[in-house]
Design a protein around this motif. Sequence first.
Motif, PDB file in Angstrom:
ATOM      1  N   ASN A  25       0.821  -1.203   0.000  1.00 16.96           N
ATOM      2  CA  ASN A  25       0.000   0.000   0.000  1.00 16.96           C
ATOM      3  C   ASN A  25       0.861   1.261   0.000  1.00 16.96           C
ATOM      4  N   ASP A  26       1.948   1.242   0.769  1.00 15.88           N
ATOM      5  CA  ASP A  26       2.871   2.376   0.758  1.00 15.88           C
ATOM      6  C   ASP A  26       3.492   2.543  -0.627  1.00 15.88           C
ATOM      7  N   ALA A  27       3.829   1.432  -1.248  1.00 19.21           N
ATOM      8  CA  ALA A  27       4.395   1.493  -2.600  1.00 19.21           C
ATOM      9  C   ALA A  27       3.402   2.110  -3.573  1.00 19.21           C
ATOM     10  N   ILE A  28       2.133   1.723  -3.455  1.00 20.89           N
ATOM     11  CA  ILE A  28       1.104   2.272  -4.334  1.00 20.89           C
ATOM     12  C   ILE A  28       1.042   3.795  -4.191  1.00 20.89           C
ATOM     13  N   GLN A  29       1.114   4.272  -2.958  1.00 24.52           N
ATOM     14  CA  GLN A  29       1.030   5.717  -2.738  1.00 24.52           C
ATOM     15  C   GLN A  29       2.211   6.445  -3.389  1.00 24.52           C
ATOM     16  N   ASN A  30       3.395   5.861  -3.321  1.00 22.77           N
ATOM     17  CA  ASN A  30       4.565   6.521  -3.899  1.00 22.77           C
ATOM     18  C   ASN A  30       4.609   6.391  -5.420  1.00 22.77           C
ATOM     19  N   TYR A  31       4.140   5.280  -5.961  1.00 22.66           N
ATOM     20  CA  TYR A  31       4.000   5.209  -7.423  1.00 22.66           C
ATOM     21  C   TYR A  31       3.002   6.263  -7.912  1.00 22.66           C
ATOM     22  N   THR A  32       1.962   6.471  -7.110  1.00 19.48           N
ATOM     23  CA  THR A  32       0.960   7.488  -7.461  1.00 19.48           C
ATOM     24  C   THR A  32       1.590   8.877  -7.483  1.00 19.48           C
ATOM     25  N   GLU A  33       2.440   9.166  -6.509  1.00 18.34           N
ATOM     26  CA  GLU A  33       3.126  10.465  -6.497  1.00 18.34           C
ATOM     27  C   GLU A  33       4.035  10.604  -7.725  1.00 18.34           C
ATOM     28  N   ALA A  34       4.686   9.519  -8.112  1.00 16.77           N
ATOM     29  CA  ALA A  34       5.527   9.555  -9.310  1.00 16.77           C
ATOM     30  C   ALA A  34       4.696   9.836 -10.554  1.00 16.77           C
ATOM     31  N   ILE A  35       3.532   9.230 -10.625  1.00 23.99           N
ATOM     32  CA  ILE A  35       2.646   9.440 -11.783  1.00 23.99           C
ATOM     33  C   ILE A  35       2.156  10.881 -11.838  1.00 23.99           C
ATOM     34  N   LYS A  36       1.880  11.466 -10.694  1.00 18.29           N
ATOM     35  CA  LYS A  36       1.453  12.861 -10.678  1.00 18.29           C
ATOM     36  C   LYS A  36       2.533  13.781 -11.257  1.00 18.29           C
ATOM     37  N   LEU A  37       3.778  13.433 -11.001  1.00 15.41           N
ATOM     38  CA  LEU A  37       4.892  14.259 -11.471  1.00 15.41           C
ATOM     39  C   LEU A  37       5.266  13.961 -12.920  1.00 15.41           C
ATOM     40  N   ASP A  38       5.056  12.723 -13.345  1.00 16.84           N
ATOM     41  CA  ASP A  38       5.382  12.350 -14.727  1.00 16.84           C
ATOM     42  C   ASP A  38       4.411  11.269 -15.180  1.00 16.84           C
ATOM     43  N   SER A  39       3.333  11.681 -15.791  1.00 17.85           N
ATOM     44  CA  SER A  39       2.290  10.742 -16.217  1.00 17.85           C
ATOM     45  C   SER A  39       2.581  10.132 -17.575  1.00 17.85           C
ATOM     46  N   THR A  40       3.767  10.375 -18.124  1.00 20.75           N
ATOM     47  CA  THR A  40       4.117   9.836 -19.441  1.00 20.75           C
ATOM     48  C   THR A  40       4.990   8.584 -19.343  1.00 20.75           C
ATOM     49  N   ASN A  41       5.341   8.174 -18.149  1.00 27.73           N
ATOM     50  CA  ASN A  41       6.262   7.056 -17.973  1.00 27.73           C
ATOM     51  C   ASN A  41       5.481   5.759 -17.732  1.00 27.73           C
ATOM     52  N   PRO A  42       5.508   4.804 -18.678  1.00 27.56           N
ATOM     53  CA  PRO A  42       4.722   3.579 -18.515  1.00 27.56           C
ATOM     54  C   PRO A  42       5.198   2.701 -17.366  1.00 27.56           C
ATOM     55  N   ILE A  43       6.472   2.829 -16.978  1.00 24.39           N
ATOM     56  CA  ILE A  43       7.007   1.997 -15.900  1.00 24.39           C
ATOM     57  C   ILE A  43       6.270   2.251 -14.595  1.00 24.39           C
ATOM     58  N   TYR A  44       5.934   3.509 -14.331  1.00 26.20           N
ATOM     59  CA  TYR A  44       5.248   3.832 -13.080  1.00 26.20           C
ATOM     60  C   TYR A  44       3.890   3.136 -13.009  1.00 26.20           C
ATOM     61  N   TYR A  45       3.156   3.164 -14.132  1.00 25.01           N
ATOM     62  CA  TYR A  45       1.842   2.510 -14.169  1.00 25.01           C
ATOM     63  C   TYR A  45       1.992   0.992 -14.048  1.00 25.01           C
ATOM     64  N   SER A  46       2.977   0.440 -14.740  1.00 23.35           N
ATOM     65  CA  SER A  46       3.184  -1.006 -14.697  1.00 23.35           C
ATOM     66  C   SER A  46       3.572  -1.466 -13.299  1.00 23.35           C
ATOM     67  N   ASN A  47       4.461  -0.717 -12.647  1.00 23.65           N
ATOM     68  CA  ASN A  47       4.858  -1.069 -11.289  1.00 23.65           C
ATOM     69  C   ASN A  47       3.690  -0.964 -10.311  1.00 23.65           C
ATOM     70  N   ARG A  48       2.910   0.098 -10.472  1.00 19.76           N
ATOM     71  CA  ARG A  48       1.754   0.231  -9.581  1.00 19.76           C
ATOM     72  C   ARG A  48       0.737  -0.874  -9.850  1.00 19.76           C
ATOM     73  N   SER A  49       0.622  -1.274 -11.107  1.00 17.73           N
ATOM     74  CA  SER A  49      -0.259  -2.392 -11.450  1.00 17.73           C
ATOM     75  C   SER A  49       0.153  -3.644 -10.693  1.00 17.73           C
ATOM     76  N   MET A  50       1.465  -3.893 -10.629  1.00 15.62           N
ATOM     77  CA  MET A  50       1.946  -5.071  -9.907  1.00 15.62           C
ATOM     78  C   MET A  50       1.622  -4.977  -8.425  1.00 15.62           C
ATOM     79  N   ALA A  51       1.758  -3.795  -7.862  1.00 16.05           N
ATOM     80  CA  ALA A  51       1.432  -3.619  -6.443  1.00 16.05           C
ATOM     81  C   ALA A  51      -0.064  -3.826  -6.200  1.00 16.05           C
TER      82      ALA A  51
END
Length: 504
Positions: free
Chosen positions: A54-80
């Motif tokens: 859950n903590d990881a999800i929150q930080n991936y979300t913060e990364a997405i807010k700062l850069d929503s063009t990076n597919p890795i952030y979405y993929s990593n959050r998907s795994m979480a």
Amino acid sequence: MATSPVDSAKQETEPDQLVKEKPELATPVTPESKQEAESYKTKANEQFKDKKFNDAIQNYTEAIKLDSTNPIYYSNRSMAYLRVESFGYALEDASKAIELDNKYTKAYYRRASSNMALGKFKKALKDYEAVMKVFPKDPDAKAKFAECNKIVNRQAFMKAISIETVTKPAIRSIQVEAYAVEDSYDGPRLEGDITADFMQQLIDRFRDQKLLHKRYAYKILIEIRKYFEAEQTVRDVRFPKNGKFTLCGDIHGQYYDLLNIFKLNGLPSPDNPYLFNGDFVDRGSFSVEVIFTMFGFKLLYPDHFFMARGNHETETMNQMYGFDGEVKYKYSSQMSEIFTDIFNCLPLAHLINDKVLVMHGGLFSKDDVTLDDIRKIDRFRQPPEEGLMCELLWSDPQHFNGRSPSKRGVGVHFGPDVTSKFLEKNKLDYIVRSHEVKDEGFEVAHDGKCITIFSAPNYCDQMGNKGAYINITSDLKPIYKSYSAVSHPSVKPMAYASPLLGLF
């Protein structure tokens, strides 16, 4: 192809915390925001490795807010999200990653995993095909494709013969007398009706990791199907003024924790009635022992031991999460088919003293649902992907008013106002449901009107949660009893699960 679960140089918590109240707001991407986003991703990856999903999800979300063009952030959050069983959110993120980079193979894996968890095997197969085109010789990709294709073909076959199986369930072909009992068998024998002595012998035998003879196992299954077939979809339950009634949630094949409940609260009896609220099987590797113990007590005390269907008493879940494999390993494929048929007969809800409604999942995507509507559900089938039956088994509460799309991709999130309207319309005091891990084994929400009970402590040997049960007295006031996990033989959870679950 990298093998790390998340892209990088790489506690589960209560799912309700993951409900999305509003869309994420992205900021314009700058070199500075990209750098800051990477720092959030790095932190999230470390949390993922520490199983703080859950903590990881929150930080991936913060990364997405700062850069929503990076597919890795979405993929990593998907795994979480996959790890916390928020399959709907995981599917959404994987699809977004593919939209950003249609050659990003990990995202296809994530989406395939999400679709599999939701029982959408044809869609999962398409994603494996996409991976195979990029990595045609990769052994892992080939194995996942082959396993998923096997399930798709089996489903097509079962659909083709569905008319025959409906008119003649597999259980009708069983001849108990054909199964001779070997002289070497030293377990309990069932020649007449089940007795309390037989149940004690059965409990002891299962505790010693020995099986009930197939002859007697089939006899129990034949008798329990007759009983459940005659049950009502909503079973009315009453108990004496001076008595108590015990409600238990998910057990998930944790047999030794089930025995601990009986140790703490007493064995089932006419003076000590129980209701187990679904998800008896899957994940834990002693599901066979759990289900035969419960079926035995149901036959012994039919009016004092109750069982409701959960979302894991379904064919797709059993194929993925271990019960199907466990039954085949310990008994036979034929018996697995019989369990599927019996689970189709289970009641969907219980009404206690006309005032407390108990179901596995939760409430509905529309208002004005009545108890009569629930009673009229055609339950003798696999649950559909929408509608009242689906929502009874899959829905979850949320802390804010209204309804939201389910994090699971099935069912709906419902708020306090939805619960209040339902109770008022049906003249009920409160609802009890299960379906979600809770740190203390229970949660009281919606101003005390929506109670969650979860009875599998240290879920899957890794969650660290307590289990709980509820004692209800004549005034219908719930009393919560939490407990910790007990030791069990060294058979890991998911020992019989589908190889496809190796993805997540």
